[in-house]
Motif scaffolding. Structure first.
Motif, PDB file in Angstrom:
ATOM      1  N   GLU B  60      43.830  49.948  18.271  1.00 50.30           N
ATOM      2  CA  GLU B  60      43.238  50.315  19.566  1.00 50.30           C
ATOM      3  C   GLU B  60      42.689  51.720  19.421  1.00 50.30           C
ATOM      4  O   GLU B  60      43.404  52.614  18.970  1.00 50.30           O
ATOM      5  CB  GLU B  60      44.314  50.249  20.653  1.00 50.30           C
ATOM      6  CG  GLU B  60      44.858  48.840  20.826  1.00 50.30           C
ATOM      7  CD  GLU B  60      46.228  48.803  21.505  1.00 50.30           C
ATOM      8  OE1 GLU B  60      46.285  48.468  22.688  1.00 50.30           O
ATOM      9  OE2 GLU B  60      47.237  49.101  20.827  1.00 50.30           O
ATOM     10  N   SER B  84      37.055  47.324  19.576  1.00 50.71           N
ATOM     11  CA  SER B  84      38.226  46.469  19.784  1.00 50.71           C
ATOM     12  C   SER B  84      38.827  46.050  18.448  1.00 50.71           C
ATOM     13  O   SER B  84      38.432  46.539  17.398  1.00 50.71           O
ATOM     14  CB  SER B  84      37.870  45.281  20.658  1.00 50.71           C
ATOM     15  OG  SER B  84      39.047  44.552  20.961  1.00 50.71           O
ATOM     16  N   SER B 147      40.063  49.106  25.155  1.00 48.52           N
ATOM     17  CA  SER B 147      39.962  48.693  23.757  1.00 48.52           C
ATOM     18  C   SER B 147      40.778  47.437  23.441  1.00 48.52           C
ATOM     19  O   SER B 147      40.457  46.698  22.525  1.00 48.52           O
ATOM     20  CB  SER B 147      40.431  49.858  22.868  1.00 48.52           C
ATOM     21  OG  SER B 147      40.515  49.491  21.519  1.00 48.52           O
ATOM     22  N   ASP B 148      41.844  47.198  24.194  1.00 49.20           N
ATOM     23  CA  ASP B 148      42.653  46.014  23.938  1.00 49.20           C
ATOM     24  C   ASP B 148      43.312  45.473  25.204  1.00 49.20           C
ATOM     25  O   ASP B 148      42.927  44.419  25.716  1.00 49.20           O
ATOM     26  CB  ASP B 148      43.711  46.303  22.871  1.00 49.20           C
ATOM     27  CG  ASP B 148      44.586  45.092  22.543  1.00 49.20           C
ATOM     28  OD1 ASP B 148      44.527  44.093  23.279  1.00 49.20           O
ATOM     29  OD2 ASP B 148      45.325  45.135  21.549  1.00 49.20           O
ATOM     30  N   VAL B 290      37.230  40.973  23.442  1.00 47.13           N
ATOM     31  CA  VAL B 290      37.101  42.178  24.266  1.00 47.13           C
ATOM     32  C   VAL B 290      35.661  42.683  24.284  1.00 47.13           C
ATOM     33  O   VAL B 290      35.168  43.158  25.307  1.00 47.13           O
ATOM     34  CB  VAL B 290      38.070  43.272  23.751  1.00 47.13           C
ATOM     35  CG1 VAL B 290      37.872  44.574  24.527  1.00 47.13           C
ATOM     36  CG2 VAL B 290      39.507  42.795  23.844  1.00 47.13           C
ATOM     37  N   ARG B 291      34.975  42.544  23.149  1.00 50.50           N
ATOM     38  CA  ARG B 291      33.594  43.026  23.053  1.00 50.50           C
ATOM     39  C   ARG B 291      32.711  42.457  24.159  1.00 50.50           C
ATOM     40  O   ARG B 291      31.815  43.148  24.658  1.00 50.50           O
ATOM     41  CB  ARG B 291      33.028  42.675  21.671  1.00 50.50           C
ATOM     42  CG  ARG B 291      31.583  43.061  21.449  1.00 50.50           C
ATOM     43  CD  ARG B 291      31.388  44.571  21.501  1.00 50.50           C
ATOM     44  NE  ARG B 291      29.987  44.951  21.360  1.00 50.50           N
ATOM     45  CZ  ARG B 291      29.115  44.903  22.350  1.00 50.50           C
ATOM     46  NH1 ARG B 291      29.481  44.490  23.553  1.00 50.50           N
ATOM     47  NH2 ARG B 291      27.868  45.276  22.157  1.00 50.50           N
TER      48      ARG B 291
END
Lengths: 340, 340
Positions: B60, B84, B147-148, B290-291
């Motif tokens: 992360e 991510s 990020s996560d 996540v992107r």
């Protein structure tokens, strides 16, 4: 009345049963125009599912309403009707969401025995859909298919989110799998891969719209489907068998982000959580809410736009039900229609 | 450079590691502004997942681009970026369908060790998203959450088809579960049931929008959720743990036709096929793409519409990473931020 009764593995007899009659004011009694043997009837027939004592068989039915209970409003004597394997009220929140086969009031029709001359249908208002008029005889097999196998294949295609531009694979070449091919074509799939190693079934799959045939099963079948899809897997895969091998073939044949629609009644299946997690597939299925689709299916059949009745490759008098079971058990027939 | 390395169960050390540098022309190197410890880092820390030799830890990250490879076009030195845990090209068919964490070119960032001063990010153009300008310090924890854990909770809510008018249950009160509550509120859920027995986490769940708290686990937890939903179960259930018990609680808490979104990394989970079949639920999840969500999440954070950074209830210097792991392992902290 006459009806088929399973006495033990391999032992189906047509015998006298108590007449179907109105028990609850929401019931209807129909005189069956046709009924049939289901792939799922073979589980108890083969002794894989236990039965406790003699069991009336059959859950697929079309026929003419003979009598209705005092609270029935939507159907009336003389109408030709189609129903499905779970009676449902069609008014509860689960039904309204389109999952009538999980209706909070649902009753399995199987226990009532539709392989017979007459059938009591519970929750008639929610369960039965009448055709606009009495159908000609040649449409009766098509309408009977709508009662289960067509509705189930259709749900498989809906659950697998089949749509235009997509590559669809169908695992299973029984009547449900073949009619899932028909449904996939109806929903505009670009390519339809049928998994089948039986030539007559391959032909019917092609008739219904399959563009590719894969004969391999298991991981070899997966590899063939990946070959056809740039190594990614199909967008939509319909599982119509219900075994561990077929479920894993379906999941592994689906690309990340794709959809598995599974309608084969699961027997002894355990899905590995970690593999499923990293597969990134959508998984949906279960007992098809056929009632959701019946109005549309009846309309398509009456306008002769689809011909699902071709899955019946053997028709017998009800009295010869035992031979019908044998023919399906030995895979001599795809699906057997019984004439009461 | 300094970085955290796992030498064996319970043995995290911050030590000198080889400097992060450009290896491929599609790489970027970033100077980390903040990093953190993930619930999934605890699996190897606890010895449940085996590690082969000393392993750089962390996946992360947010930070400032230091250097880019010759083929990088979308980010440039000086920009503040969020990425991510899977690097992805964001151009393959799987990425374009929104499943960047299954990108055909994907690379796990975990192996590169983001709990460090610097990080090499592969496939920088597809992986990193820059903020409109350098963010103020107080937004860094929120951006790090994106990020996560925020992206993962968000995906859980999307996979569970959370929407207006729906009742949503969240199984798991770690950072992902808590941020799934935040996501469920964002998507307009009518009622949000958080499953938690820890008072500080219950409070944060309420802050993020939980309307009900259920403290029971397993079948008792299922019964409580059914009590709250007319016996039917929730429309949408987000699973954010990854154990057999939590998966079954999630499936059994969902009404027929409803949706389970599962984002807890499955460990030792086996799903019973027959029960799943008759449950009629939709099942979707896996490693969060996540992107797909980063541009929207960054925008919401920069406009201060969401405050996901509150899940960090302990911040430590990177040098004290070992204490950070201990605090999360002992559930003294929900999530630990590390300052390089």
């Amino acid at each position: 009345m006459r009806g088929a009764v399973l006495h033990g593995p391999g032992d189906v007899r047509v015998e006298e049963r108590a007449d179907a009659r109105i028990v609850l004011p929401t019931d209807a009694v129909i005189r069956l125009s046709a009924t049939c043997v289901c792939g799922s009837d073979l589980w108890p027939y083969r002794g894989i599912e236990a039965v406790s004592g003699p069991s009336p068989m059959g859950h697929e039915y079309v026929g003419v309403v003979q009598e209705v209970g005092s609270e029935v409003r939507n159907v009336k004597p003389g109408q030709f009707v189609v129903g499905s394997f779970f009676a449902s009220d069609n008014t509860c929140p689960i039904c309204r969401a389109g999952y009538q086969s999980s209706c909070v009031e649902r009753e399995p029709v199987g226990g009532l025995g539709a392989q017979a001359e007459y059938l009591r249908v519970p929750l008639a208002d929610g369960t039965l859909v009448a055709t606009p008029e009495l159908p000609p005889d040649d449409l009766v097999p098509d309408l009977l298919a709508a009662s289960d196998v067509l509705g189930t294949g259709w749900f498989g295609a809906v659950a697998a989110q089949v749509g235009p531009g997509k590559t669809v694979a169908v695992v299973g070449d029984g009547a449900v799998g073949l009619l899932a091919v028909l449904a996939a074509r109806h929903f505009g799939a670009e390519r339809i891969i049928a998994v089948s190693r039986h030539e007559p079934r391959q032909k019917l799959a092609a008739h219904y719209g399959a563009t590719h045939i894969v004969t391999e099963r298991g991981d070899e079948g997966v590899a063939r489907i990946k070959d056809l899809t740039d190594g990614l897997g199909a967008h939509s895969v319909i599982e119509a068998v219900g075994t561990q091998e077929s479920m894993m073939q379906a999941i592994r044949s689906t690309r990340a982000g794709g959809h598995v629609g599974y309608v084969g009644v699961a027997h002894g299946v355990e899905l590995p959580g970690e593999e499923l997690f990293f597969s990134h597939v959508h998984l949906h299925g279960g007992p098809a809410p056929v009632r959701r689709f019946l109005p549309e299916l009846i309309d398509l059949i009456c306008r002769r736009e689809i011909d699902p009745g071709r899955v019946f490759d053997l028709a017998l008098p009800l009295e010869q039900a035992a031979e019908g079971y044998r023919a399906m058990d030995e895979r001599r027939a795809i699906k057997v229609l019984l004439n009461p």
